[in-house]
Write a protein that holds these residues in place. Structure first.
Motif, PDB file in Angstrom:
ATOM      1  N   TYR A   9       5.839 -14.606  20.982  1.00 25.10           N
ATOM      2  CA  TYR A   9       5.531 -15.019  19.618  1.00 25.10           C
ATOM      3  C   TYR A   9       6.551 -16.074  19.175  1.00 25.10           C
ATOM      4  O   TYR A   9       7.743 -15.969  19.467  1.00 25.10           O
ATOM      5  CB  TYR A   9       5.597 -13.836  18.651  1.00 25.10           C
ATOM      6  CG  TYR A   9       4.558 -12.771  18.895  1.00 25.10           C
ATOM      7  CD1 TYR A   9       3.325 -12.803  18.248  1.00 25.10           C
ATOM      8  CD2 TYR A   9       4.827 -11.704  19.761  1.00 25.10           C
ATOM      9  CE1 TYR A   9       2.385 -11.809  18.463  1.00 25.10           C
ATOM     10  CE2 TYR A   9       3.886 -10.703  19.974  1.00 25.10           C
ATOM     11  CZ  TYR A   9       2.665 -10.761  19.324  1.00 25.10           C
ATOM     12  OH  TYR A   9       1.730  -9.776  19.536  1.00 25.10           O
ATOM     13  N   LYS A  13       3.839 -21.756  12.271  1.00 25.98           N
ATOM     14  CA  LYS A  13       2.480 -21.721  11.744  1.00 25.98           C
ATOM     15  C   LYS A  13       1.745 -22.967  12.231  1.00 25.98           C
ATOM     16  O   LYS A  13       2.241 -24.086  12.066  1.00 25.98           O
ATOM     17  CB  LYS A  13       2.492 -21.678  10.222  1.00 25.98           C
ATOM     18  CG  LYS A  13       2.941 -20.342   9.644  1.00 25.98           C
ATOM     19  CD  LYS A  13       2.722 -20.289   8.141  1.00 25.98           C
ATOM     20  CE  LYS A  13       3.057 -18.911   7.594  1.00 25.98           C
ATOM     21  NZ  LYS A  13       2.800 -18.823   6.132  1.00 25.98           N
ATOM     22  N   LEU A  59      -1.724 -16.066  16.916  1.00 31.97           N
ATOM     23  CA  LEU A  59      -1.661 -14.627  16.660  1.00 31.97           C
ATOM     24  C   LEU A  59      -0.732 -14.403  15.480  1.00 31.97           C
ATOM     25  O   LEU A  59       0.338 -15.008  15.403  1.00 31.97           O
ATOM     26  CB  LEU A  59      -1.136 -13.878  17.888  1.00 31.97           C
ATOM     27  CG  LEU A  59      -1.982 -13.965  19.171  1.00 31.97           C
ATOM     28  CD1 LEU A  59      -1.257 -13.298  20.328  1.00 31.97           C
ATOM     29  CD2 LEU A  59      -3.351 -13.333  18.967  1.00 31.97           C
ATOM     30  N   GLU A  60      -1.151 -13.540  14.573  1.00 33.67           N
ATOM     31  CA  GLU A  60      -0.380 -13.281  13.350  1.00 33.67           C
ATOM     32  C   GLU A  60      -0.090 -14.590  12.609  1.00 33.67           C
ATOM     33  O   GLU A  60       0.991 -14.801  12.057  1.00 33.67           O
ATOM     34  CB  GLU A  60       0.926 -12.552  13.687  1.00 33.67           C
ATOM     35  CG  GLU A  60       0.711 -11.217  14.374  1.00 33.67           C
ATOM     36  CD  GLU A  60       2.015 -10.534  14.774  1.00 33.67           C
ATOM     37  OE1 GLU A  60       3.096 -11.073  14.456  1.00 33.67           O
ATOM     38  OE2 GLU A  60       1.947  -9.456  15.394  1.00 33.67           O
ATOM     39  N   SER A  61      -1.069 -15.503  12.640  1.00 37.76           N
ATOM     40  CA  SER A  61      -1.016 -16.805  11.948  1.00 37.76           C
ATOM     41  C   SER A  61       0.002 -17.764  12.547  1.00 37.76           C
ATOM     42  O   SER A  61       0.303 -18.801  11.942  1.00 37.76           O
ATOM     43  CB  SER A  61      -0.718 -16.622  10.448  1.00 37.76           C
ATOM     44  OG  SER A  61      -1.685 -15.797   9.838  1.00 37.76           O
ATOM     45  N   HIS A 220      -5.395  -9.361  22.934  1.00 34.61           N
ATOM     46  CA  HIS A 220      -4.687 -10.633  22.956  1.00 34.61           C
ATOM     47  C   HIS A 220      -5.291 -11.614  23.958  1.00 34.61           C
ATOM     48  O   HIS A 220      -4.995 -12.816  23.912  1.00 34.61           O
ATOM     49  CB  HIS A 220      -3.210 -10.416  23.306  1.00 34.61           C
ATOM     50  CG  HIS A 220      -2.487  -9.547  22.333  1.00 34.61           C
ATOM     51  ND1 HIS A 220      -2.323  -8.193  22.534  1.00 34.61           N
ATOM     52  CD2 HIS A 220      -1.902  -9.819  21.145  1.00 34.61           C
ATOM     53  CE1 HIS A 220      -1.656  -7.670  21.518  1.00 34.61           C
ATOM     54  NE2 HIS A 220      -1.390  -8.629  20.659  1.00 34.61           N
ATOM     55  N   GLN A 235     -11.321  -9.272  18.078  1.00 36.53           N
ATOM     56  CA  GLN A 235     -10.738  -8.324  17.143  1.00 36.53           C
ATOM     57  C   GLN A 235     -11.560  -7.039  17.204  1.00 36.53           C
ATOM     58  O   GLN A 235     -12.781  -7.083  17.362  1.00 36.53           O
ATOM     59  CB  GLN A 235     -10.757  -8.869  15.714  1.00 36.53           C
ATOM     60  CG  GLN A 235      -9.817 -10.026  15.477  1.00 36.53           C
ATOM     61  CD  GLN A 235      -9.826 -10.477  14.024  1.00 36.53           C
ATOM     62  OE1 GLN A 235     -10.763 -10.205  13.283  1.00 36.53           O
ATOM     63  NE2 GLN A 235      -8.775 -11.154  13.617  1.00 36.53           N
TER      64      GLN A 235
END
Length: 255
Positions: A9, A13, A59-61, A220, A235
């Motif tokens: 990660y 953004k 992922l997760e913005s 993922h 999702q």
């Protein structure tokens, strides 16, 4: 059978359109000789035809890199070398490390099918796109329609989805016959548009795609084509949510 993979990660953004540029930054500065990271052979620059071992996505913005267990060493090397600077849309950008996380999954067939949703599914190659256009012509339907709802077309895309997931599950090492994997697309209008992907080839892209599958899939990792660049990420959703969302969209269409 236990299946392991990793997600690196970042704190960046990004927009979906920026993923290719961020991948280019990493490949040019660090991963040039890591063939799985760009899917090209070093001696000939030809494409390696396999399920992508490295997938760049949001992922997760935020920008993230998903890697299979075979790429663990390179993921750790990349994490150690971040941050790096580059250019995206002529603007200076820095890829900043956030965390590196390991995930485990036991491949198993589910006694009760699970609901999944996909917002950016690329279902076909050029030859299958030609089959799709021929079917639309036979049905007297436009192949560039903004929604897919004819039962014959839904069956067509359902077969493509099931074929691709079975192929990709087999390449990831499931221990049971992939013919046991069953998929059913929910018969509601699917958002559809034509998009350009590899070498400006036109394909269909499906959004608002809901389906059931009797396989627990690692969320993922993408399905379909274009997974290396973030397409086909799933999702998990519950049945009540699916009914609620679809009912709302059907009301919008009626208006």
């Amino acid at each position: 059978m236990a299946f392991a993979y990793y997600v690196l990660y970042t704190s960046n953004k990004v927009r979906p359109a920026d993923i290719y540029a961020y991948r280019g930054m990493i490949n040019e500065q660090i991963a040039k000789d890591w063939t799985a990271w760009h899917n090209h052979r070093l001696d000939s620059d030809t494409t390696i035809k396999q399920y992508p071992k490295i997938q760049y996505k949001i992922l997760e913005s935020r920008f993230a890199i998903v890697g299979l267990d075979s790429e663990k060493k390179h993921l750790f090397e990349l994490a150690a070398q971040l941050p790096i600077w580059g250019t995206v849309n002529r603007q200076p950008k820095r890829i900043q490390f956030a965390r590196l996380q390991q995930y485990y999954l036991d491949w198993q067939l589910l006694p009760k099918p699970q609901w999944y949703q996909c917002a950016n599914f690329l279902p076909m190659k050029s030859d299958q796109f030609n089959e799709y256009k021929a079917l639309c012509l036979k049905l007297n339907l436009p192949y560039d329609a903004p929604t897919i709802q004819d039962p014959a077309l839904l069956d067509f895309f359902e077969n493509l989805l099931q074929k691709r997931i079975r192929e990709q599950a087999e390449s990831l090492g499931v221990s049971f016959p992939v013919e046991y994997i069953r998929i059913k697309i929910h018969p509601h209008p699917i958002q559809h548009r034509l998009t350009k992907y590899y070498k400006n080839t036109v394909f269909s892209k499906l959004s608002n795609l809901y389906f059931t599958m009797n396989l627990q899939w690692p969320l993922h990792l993408g399905v379909g084509y274009g997974t290396a660049l973030g397409y086909g990420t799933l999702q998990s959703v519950n049945a009540k949510t699916v009914v609620h969302l679809i009912d709302n969209r059907l009301e919008d269409i009626k208006k």
